[in-house]
Design a protein around this motif. Structure first.
Motif, short mmCIF file in Angstrom:
data_model
loop_
_atom_site.label_atom_id
_atom_site.label_comp_id
_atom_site.label_asym_id
_atom_site.label_seq_id
_atom_site.Cartn_x
_atom_site.Cartn_y
_atom_site.Cartn_z
N THR A 89 6.41 -0.03 15.91
CA THR A 89 5.76 -0.87 14.91
C THR A 89 6.30 -0.51 13.53
OG1 THR A 89 3.91 0.69 14.67
CG2 THR A 89 3.64 -1.11 16.25
N THR A 90 6.40 -1.52 12.67
CA THR A 90 6.85 -1.30 11.29
C THR A 90 5.85 -1.98 10.37
OG1 THR A 90 9.15 -1.32 12.02
CG2 THR A 90 8.75 -1.59 9.68
N GLU A 91 5.41 -1.25 9.36
CA GLU A 91 4.44 -1.79 8.41
C GLU A 91 4.68 -1.17 7.05
OE1 GLU A 91 0.59 -0.81 9.83
OE2 GLU A 91 0.88 1.37 9.65
N MET A 92 4.13 -1.82 6.04
CA MET A 92 4.25 -1.34 4.66
C MET A 92 2.84 -1.23 4.06
SD MET A 92 6.37 -2.99 1.46
CE MET A 92 7.92 -2.77 2.32
N ASP A 93 2.57 -0.08 3.46
CA ASP A 93 1.25 0.11 2.89
C ASP A 93 1.19 -0.49 1.48
OD1 ASP A 93 2.59 1.89 1.24
OD2 ASP A 93 1.93 3.68 2.32
N LYS A 94 0.03 -0.35 0.84
CA LYS A 94 -0.17 -0.97 -0.46
C LYS A 94 0.59 -0.29 -1.58
CE LYS A 94 -4.49 1.60 -1.12
NZ LYS A 94 -5.94 1.46 -1.40
N TRP A 95 1.16 0.89 -1.31
CA TRP A 95 1.97 1.58 -2.32
C TRP A 95 3.46 1.31 -2.14
CZ3 TRP A 95 -1.91 4.50 0.31
CH2 TRP A 95 -3.07 4.67 -0.44
N GLY A 96 3.81 0.45 -1.19
CA GLY A 96 5.20 0.10 -0.99
C GLY A 96 5.96 1.02 -0.06
N THR A 97 5.27 1.93 0.61
CA THR A 97 5.91 2.86 1.54
C THR A 97 6.01 2.21 2.93
OG1 THR A 97 5.04 4.77 0.34
CG2 THR A 97 5.82 5.15 2.59
#
Length: 240
Positions: A163-171
């Motif tokens: 799985t690939t995701e991006m958090d709210k801080w752009g990481t």
């Protein structure tokens, strides 16, 4: 009145007949002359008239080979050739797009340093070289790694769950798991990679191996290095 027989005249006539040989006049054989005037005229007439040209087959969308010139085509045949060439061009374009897509997929998923396959290989190498993993699974050269098991024997051990995701801080967070087997046991590998906006490559956040009946083995653990501390907020945002 009866003529008077004269013996002297009769004798002279007999002598004349015996002196001249009897000849039969033969008609001279006529020789047929061979003349080529008529065939020559026929050849000349045949060469002067052009032979009839064979009628060509009508050009359609399915049988057009491009042998007939564009100027010799009728309006309907020109339309058929235009349709055929447009279809051929669209097929070529679709092939080029698909080739580029397959090339991009291979580079992004296999050959790229940040691809899932590259990280899978690096994690497998790290597990084979780790002493604790060798103690639980066996010698590093005999440890094998594979993806999710499948009911099909042909497709077995092919798919790696990720799985690939991006958090709210752009990481960016990349997580995947796979399985390892050795002569001494089996294990499940959990990988968690992160890439901050200021970074160009992923770095390990977690690389752990779970072997049944044993404590989890950590090869990489960012939480342990940072003491599970969360970066403080500055002006409402975390900057590292």
């Amino acid at each position: 009145m009866a003529s008077i027989y004269k013996p002297t005249e009769a004798i002279q006539l007999l002598r004349l007949v015996t002196k001249r040989p009897f000849t039969v006049q033969r008609r001279p054989a006529t020789r047929i002359a061979f003349s080529t005037s008529r065939p020559a005229q026929a050849a000349q007439s045949s060469s002067s008239t052009p032979p009839p040209q064979p009628t060509r087959r009508a050009v359609t969308v399915t049988n057009d080979t491009g042998a007939v010139r564009w100027s010799e085509l009728s309006p309907g045949e020109k339309a058929s050739r235009t349709v055929q060439q447009s279809f051929n061009l669209s097929v070529v374009l679709v092939g080029v797009v698909m080739t580029c897509g397959v090339g991009y997929f291979l580079f992004a998923d296999v050959f790229s340093p940040d691809s899932k396959t590259a990280h899978f290989n690096r994690a497998t190498t790290a597990i084979r070289n780790h002493p604790e993993c060798q103690r639980l699974l066996g010698p590093g050269s005999e440890i094998s790694a594979h993806g999710e098991n499948s009911w099909s024997r042909l497709a077995r051990n092919r798919y790696v769950s990720s799985t690939t995701e991006m958090d709210k801080w752009g990481t960016e967070h990349l997580r995947f798991r796979f399985y390892v087997e050795g002569p001494l046991g089996q294990g499940v590998v959990h990988v968690h990679l992160t890439k901050r906006p200021s970074q160009d490559e992923y770095e390990y956040h977690t690389l752990a191996v779970d072997v049944k009946g044993h404590k989890r083995v950590y090869l990489e653990n960012a939480d342990e290095k940072t003491g599970s501390k969360v970066a403080p907020k500055i002006f409402g945002a975390r900057w590292w």
